[in-house]
Enzyme design. Sequence first.
Site, PDB file in Angstrom:
ATOM      1  N   HIS A  37       0.740  -1.118   0.088  1.00 44.22           N
ATOM      2  CA  HIS A  37       0.050   0.070   0.058  1.00 44.22           C
ATOM      3  C   HIS A  37       0.991   1.081  -0.127  1.00 44.22           C
ATOM      4  O   HIS A  37       0.500   2.134   0.503  1.00 44.22           O
ATOM      5  CB  HIS A  37      -0.989  -0.153   1.120  1.00 44.22           C
ATOM      6  CG  HIS A  37      -2.170  -1.112   0.982  1.00 44.22           C
ATOM      7  ND1 HIS A  37      -3.207  -0.810   0.133  1.00 44.22           N
ATOM      8  CD2 HIS A  37      -2.203  -2.422   1.297  1.00 44.22           C
ATOM      9  CE1 HIS A  37      -3.990  -2.052   0.362  1.00 44.22           C
ATOM     10  NE2 HIS A  37      -3.350  -2.848   0.984  1.00 44.22           N
ATOM     11  N   ASP A  86       1.835  -3.862  -9.764  1.00 38.95           N
ATOM     12  CA  ASP A  86       1.523  -5.097 -10.247  1.00 38.95           C
ATOM     13  C   ASP A  86       1.621  -5.180 -11.628  1.00 38.95           C
ATOM     14  O   ASP A  86       2.451  -5.995 -12.237  1.00 38.95           O
ATOM     15  CB  ASP A  86       0.073  -5.684 -10.008  1.00 38.95           C
ATOM     16  CG  ASP A  86      -0.459  -5.449  -8.587  1.00 38.95           C
ATOM     17  OD1 ASP A  86       0.679  -5.290  -7.682  1.00 38.95           O
ATOM     18  OD2 ASP A  86      -1.560  -5.475  -8.253  1.00 38.95           O
TER      19      ASP A  86
HETATM   20  C1  GLA Z   1      -3.016  -4.346  -5.234  1.00 43.25           C
HETATM   21  C2  GLA Z   1      -2.861  -2.978  -6.139  1.00 43.25           C
HETATM   22  C3  GLA Z   1      -1.334  -2.562  -5.988  1.00 43.25           C
HETATM   23  C4  GLA Z   1      -0.882  -2.343  -4.607  1.00 43.25           C
HETATM   24  C5  GLA Z   1      -1.252  -3.465  -3.611  1.00 43.25           C
HETATM   25  C6  GLA Z   1      -0.980  -3.166  -2.278  1.00 43.25           C
HETATM   26  O1  GLA Z   1      -1.964  -5.303  -5.561  1.00 43.25           O
HETATM   27  O2  GLA Z   1      -3.164  -3.539  -7.530  1.00 43.25           O
HETATM   28  O3  GLA Z   1      -1.205  -1.494  -6.679  1.00 43.25           O
HETATM   29  O4  GLA Z   1      -1.485  -0.879  -4.003  1.00 43.25           O
HETATM   30  O5  GLA Z   1      -2.632  -3.657  -3.790  1.00 43.25           O
HETATM   31  O6  GLA Z   1       0.292  -3.044  -1.905  1.00 43.25           O
END
Ligand code: GLA
Length: 396
Positions: free
Chosen positions: A36, A179
């Site tokens: 996060h 991601d």
């Molecule tokens: C999800 C979101 C990412 C990131 C994570 C928490 O995977 O897609 O962008 O914010 O949560 O770290």
Amino acid sequence: MQLEKITKRFIELYGGNSKDIRFFSAPGRVNLIGEHTDYNGGYVFPAALTMHTLIAARKTGGNTINIAATDLPDRVCLDINNLDSYRQLKWGNYQAGVAYIMQQEGFEITGCDMLYHGDIPYGAGLSSSASIEVATAFALATFSREAKEDNSLIELVELAEIGQRAENEYAGVNCGIMDQFSSALGKKDNAIFLDCKDLSYSYVPLRLKDKKIIIANTNKKRSLQTSKYNERKAECDAALGQFKMVLPEKEFLGTVTVEEYLQYKKLLIIDETIRKRAKHVIFECDRVLKSVNALEKGDINTFGELMIQSHYSLRELYEVTGVELDTLVEEALKIKGVIGSRMTGAGFGGCTVSIVEDGAVDRFINTVGKAYANKIGYDATFYISDIGDGVREIYI
Ligand code: GLA
């Protein structure tokens, strides 16, 4: 599933022969630490998995992108002249979102048939959606370049940004870029140290010697669209607003230092929730820096400690864990030979990541698995994860 079987299914669905079928692959990811923090312009430390989404694709020259999956009954036909109108699709909206954004960015979106096949568990926090976005973007970018007879290289960071925009602007999840970035730029046996404020990054070799990375899936289904994900982002934006009163140059909460937090935290005192969220983000960024430092020196035990602190912070301050993730971590930490364990990804269910000595892996899976099933009432699933490469075309 073997490429041969996918090819056979492709021909059953779309006809023709195997001659013009191309294959594109993009991986899921596991985040080692830095949770996060991405949408706060902070640091993350993810790695691409070998679990991936594979697309078999063929240009048709028509006006539709036809999509299907090997494990779903759905077949969707996207009109390339009307790509804005598929936001409500249950399956296919990520592909439509990517094609829509790319078209706006000047890519030449051409008609094609596509068959998706993946082995990333869906909705488990290992970025199955990002892998679909990035694989789709890569395939469409490849076809676009060929249509324009453009020989330049595909910009992988741009593809990651397109995937993130599809998620933000089309699917309605205000996620950060971690991601999609990992799926696009992953490197075998390396983690990516990424600074989300400017997307500068470096690879850090994962020399785990006699240890394995184990992913444990709570099998609790959740969707970021319905989770508190967007609420957390709004709380962080509120915290940044408060810090800006004394530090007007700060553009991101993730660039507020621990020292600045300690000096100015009084500002956040009126709202305890906002203070807790800010504290998590700021200290988590610091933990990423310390982790990269430790791993570069080969100090895996310090890294393990930081993973545990990260989990506790996500549990107490950011409040995104829940009984399933907490049980997996608590049970993991009871086992000798476990170096560190924490939730990974957005939370609210999904997976944990643990570093486990080779000799303790079987014990880990058996003992944690039993304790989890006893307490939660259904099984967790375990994967010994290998760190793989980012998006690519597969030539056969
Ligand atoms: C999800 C979101 C990412 C990131 C994570 C928490 O995977 O897609 O962008 O914010 O949560 O770290």
